[in-house]
Design an enzyme around this catalytic site. Structure first.
Site, PDB file in Angstrom:
ATOM      1  N   ALA A  65      -2.705  -7.162  -9.170  1.00 42.31           N
ATOM      2  CA  ALA A  65      -3.312  -8.212  -8.354  1.00 42.31           C
ATOM      3  C   ALA A  65      -2.265  -8.954  -7.536  1.00 42.31           C
ATOM      4  CB  ALA A  65      -4.071  -9.183  -9.239  1.00 42.31           C
TER       5      ALA A  65
ATOM      6  N   HIS B 277       0.180  -6.439  14.874  1.00 41.31           N
ATOM      7  CA  HIS B 277       0.291  -6.874  16.270  1.00 41.31           C
ATOM      8  C   HIS B 277       1.740  -6.716  16.732  1.00 41.31           C
ATOM      9  CE1 HIS B 277      -3.632  -8.725  17.038  1.00 41.31           C
ATOM     10  NE2 HIS B 277      -3.624  -9.063  15.760  1.00 41.31           N
TER      11      HIS B 277
ATOM     12  N   ARG C  64       6.787  -3.385  -6.172  1.00 34.19           N
ATOM     13  CA  ARG C  64       7.815  -2.491  -6.708  1.00 34.19           C
ATOM     14  C   ARG C  64       7.251  -1.817  -7.949  1.00 34.19           C
ATOM     15  NH1 ARG C  64       8.739  -5.405 -10.803  1.00 34.19           N
ATOM     16  NH2 ARG C  64       9.205  -7.593 -10.871  1.00 34.19           N
TER      17      ARG C  64
ATOM     18  N   THR D 243       4.284  -2.384   0.861  1.00 32.84           N
ATOM     19  CA  THR D 243       4.942  -2.171   2.156  1.00 32.84           C
ATOM     20  C   THR D 243       5.690  -0.846   2.213  1.00 32.84           C
ATOM     21  OG1 THR D 243       6.928  -3.333   1.423  1.00 32.84           O
ATOM     22  CG2 THR D 243       5.225  -4.653   2.532  1.00 32.84           C
TER      23      THR D 243
ATOM     24  N   ARG E 147       6.500   0.614 -13.868  1.00 28.73           N
ATOM     25  CA  ARG E 147       6.663   1.726 -14.797  1.00 28.73           C
ATOM     26  C   ARG E 147       5.815   2.905 -14.319  1.00 28.73           C
ATOM     27  NH1 ARG E 147       2.390   1.913 -18.934  1.00 28.73           N
ATOM     28  NH2 ARG E 147       1.006   0.145 -18.621  1.00 28.73           N
TER      29      ARG E 147
END
Length: 188
Positions: free
Chosen positions: A157, A111, A177, A162, A180
């Protein structure tokens, strides 16, 4: 009395298959052979949106799949887990042989918000999402707009993706992130 639950279970499967066939009659929704929807799946294409399910796609119960204005493609033999939400206003492309666990959220929009804006009426900012072949999204993963996830990757999980993820990566965290790299299975 043990016969009744078996009969209702079978009727539920038949009704889901029938519903898939009825929905696939719409130009906005196409499905390859062998697709299956479990009970209470919501599959919608509205306002010019399109959905294409490849051969053998399985969508588990209570999943909510929507293409409103956007394009949503799910590749062959991919699985979408129960209670997952996938919503496209731009484009979401999910590769073949992907495993999307339960309660996963994939949205290619946010939004608009800010000073002087009424968030509920301000519209959306969109960017396409691309998820490569053979990707596993663990339970409760969130994938945000504009992200590309490389083929062969595993997203742990509860991770929130992003940024783009390279191929064959194991990814965890909020924000996600790379933990490995995995050997490239296609090189074998």
């Amino acid at each position: 009395m043990k016969v009744l639950p078996a009969i209702f279970k079978r009727l539920g499967r038949v009704a889901s298959q029938l519903r898939l066939k009825i929905l696939c009659g719409a130009r906005e929704i196409e499905a390859g052979g062998g697709c299956s929807l479990s009970a209470n799946v919501r599959l919608r294409a509205t306002d010019g949106g399109t959905v294409h399910l490849g051969e053998g796609v399985a969508i588990d119960r209570f999943a909510d799949i929507t293409a409103k204005h956007g394009r949503l493609v799910v590749g062959r033999f991919s699985y979408i887990g129960q209670y997952s939400v996938i919503c496209s206003r731009d484009a979401i492309i999910i590769g073949s042989n992907c495993l999307i666990a339960e309660h996963v959220t994939i949205r290619d929009q946010d939004h608009r918000f800010g000073p002087g804006l009424v968030t509920a009426k301000a519209g959306f900012i969109t960017a396409p999402i691309n998820i490569g072949d053979n990707v596993w999204l663990g339970a409760k993963v969130t994938v945000t707009k504009g992200v590309t996830i490389g083929p062969g990757s595993v997203i742990g999980a509860n991770s929130v993706v992003t940024q783009d993820i390279p191929a064959n990566s194991v990814v965890v965290g909020v924000p996600a992130r790379v933990l490995r790299s995995l050997p490239d299975a296609s090189a074998e």
